[in-house]
Design an enzyme around this catalytic site. Sequence first.
Site: not given
Ligand code: MRU
Length: 338
Positions: A49, A228
Amino acid sequence: MQTLRTTSLQVRDNQLWILDQQALPQQQNWLPAADVDALVSHIHALRVRGAPLIGLSASLLLALLAEHGMPQPELAQALETLRAARPTAVNLMNNLDRMKLALGQRDFVSALSREALRLVAEDKQLCDNIARAGSALVTPGSRILTHCNTGGLATAGVGTALGVIAHAHQQGKVSHVWVDETRPLLQGGRLTAWELGELGIPYQLITDSMAASLMARKQVDAVWVGADRIAANGDVANKIGTYSLAVLAHYHNIPFYVAAPHTTLDMQCPNGDAIPIEQRAASEVTGVAGSFGSVQWAPEDARVYNPAFDVTPAALISAWVLDTGVVTPENFPAEAGA
Ligand code: MRU
């Protein structure tokens, strides 16, 4: 491919391994990601993730599949399957666009391998640049609130928002970190708490609903989050709960910073409304599951709304801290460097 190791990815014996982020911190299990189905399943389950890491894992797997002899048309199909693994984080699409160019070359096997390794090396460098640029914004004695996990687990380097916090802590400027547990999947409570502990940075874990009262009591000097996807107008999609923090920070006059590499920018996407938001399973909200087991507290037939991300409008953001430097609201997008 050469041996490679980041906090949560490994290439060894010509195979991709991932550190299971659903089992952390109680268990540190390295799992193989031998084919597209395996990696897509790891990504769906959030065993892999974090926006940058998803893109890097997909790129490394493609390169390894090419080295194992997968023909070009099948690699093209694999690339599109990986592209669809999660819809919100644009780093996956941006990385795979570069891999697609490599796949088009005559010597595609070595081109894919070179490009995947380049993406990993670049991501490390991007994290360092973000950490340096962002730490200049951290005032001495800062008590910082952060959400989700944006550290070494989510990138190939020191992380984005967490990289800034770690760098500023090394400079003696961070007195304390408030870690939002980050419901429903607890990336803050499980992963960020673990990483901060490993880094020796003082923190306290809070439930997401405690941020408002902390701010009202003047216990938060700045909020730092990752992203993201950043749209062309500066709107930011990030883990669900980020928008609430931005609204709270605005009300309490607390700076709200977004840290991300340029691979998170999507200049084709005009604004936050156009960012696809992943909807996830009801079971994540009706209960909780992890290495500790699983429990359901909601009625069997409870109806659930479970978007994985929300959108923070640009107007609530004090600055975007990119690898190219700090971009202020007056200068977005001209200085975002996309
Ligand atoms: O669902 P996830 O755990 O992949 O979400 C991750 C996030 O929202 C983070 O803040 C984002 O990916 C940035 S990671 C450097």
